[in-house]
Scaffold this motif. Structure first.
Motif, PDB file in Angstrom:
ATOM      1  N   THR A 123       0.832  -1.206   0.000  1.00 30.86           N
ATOM      2  CA  THR A 123       0.000   0.000   0.000  1.00 30.86           C
ATOM      3  C   THR A 123       0.863   1.252   0.000  1.00 30.86           C
ATOM      4  OG1 THR A 123      -1.728  -1.187   1.198  1.00 30.86           O
ATOM      5  CG2 THR A 123      -1.839   1.205   1.236  1.00 30.86           C
ATOM      6  N   ALA A 124       1.911   1.263   0.809  1.00 34.09           N
ATOM      7  CA  ALA A 124       2.802   2.426   0.857  1.00 34.09           C
ATOM      8  C   ALA A 124       3.528   2.616  -0.469  1.00 34.09           C
ATOM      9  CB  ALA A 124       3.809   2.264   1.990  1.00 34.09           C
ATOM     10  N   ALA A 125       3.978   1.532  -1.076  1.00 33.45           N
ATOM     11  CA  ALA A 125       4.681   1.627  -2.356  1.00 33.45           C
ATOM     12  C   ALA A 125       3.753   2.125  -3.458  1.00 33.45           C
ATOM     13  CB  ALA A 125       5.282   0.275  -2.724  1.00 33.45           C
ATOM     14  N   GLU A 126       2.516   1.648  -3.471  1.00 38.58           N
ATOM     15  CA  GLU A 126       1.563   2.118  -4.478  1.00 38.58           C
ATOM     16  C   GLU A 126       1.275   3.606  -4.297  1.00 38.58           C
ATOM     17  OE1 GLU A 126      -1.711  -0.581  -3.909  1.00 38.58           O
ATOM     18  OE2 GLU A 126      -1.045  -1.859  -5.553  1.00 38.58           O
ATOM     19  N   TYR A 186       5.314   0.614  -7.263  1.00 33.35           N
ATOM     20  CA  TYR A 186       5.041  -0.786  -6.965  1.00 33.35           C
ATOM     21  C   TYR A 186       5.065  -1.699  -8.186  1.00 33.35           C
ATOM     22  CZ  TYR A 186       2.641  -4.999  -5.517  1.00 33.35           C
ATOM     23  OH  TYR A 186       2.318  -6.290  -5.298  1.00 33.35           O
ATOM     24  N   ARG A 187       4.676  -1.249  -9.320  1.00 29.66           N
ATOM     25  CA  ARG A 187       4.460  -2.134 -10.465  1.00 29.66           C
ATOM     26  C   ARG A 187       5.649  -2.248 -11.400  1.00 29.66           C
ATOM     27  NH1 ARG A 187       0.564  -5.338  -8.920  1.00 29.66           N
ATOM     28  NH2 ARG A 187      -1.233  -4.199  -8.241  1.00 29.66           N
TER      29      ARG A 187
END
Length: 50
Positions: A22-25, A30-31
């Motif tokens: 969640t933090a990375a997104e 994130y992707r």
């Protein structure tokens, strides 16, 4: 008994993983890796041979 201990350890680990994703997104990282070339990412070092 051992399976119960393993599950007890996996639950907090899964929660931490979900929080990290969640933090990375939220930071937009994130992707996978950035696209190469004209899509705003780094330029490729070598041209692919065709």
């Amino acid at each position: 008994m051992i399976a119960a201990v393993g599950q007890f350890q996996r639950d907090p680990q899964n929660e931490l993983t979900a929080e990290g994703i969640t933090a990375a997104e939220a930071e937009g990282r994130y992707r996978g890796r950035r696209r190469l070339g004209s899509h705003g990412g780094p330029t490729p070092r070598f041209s692919p041979s065709k």
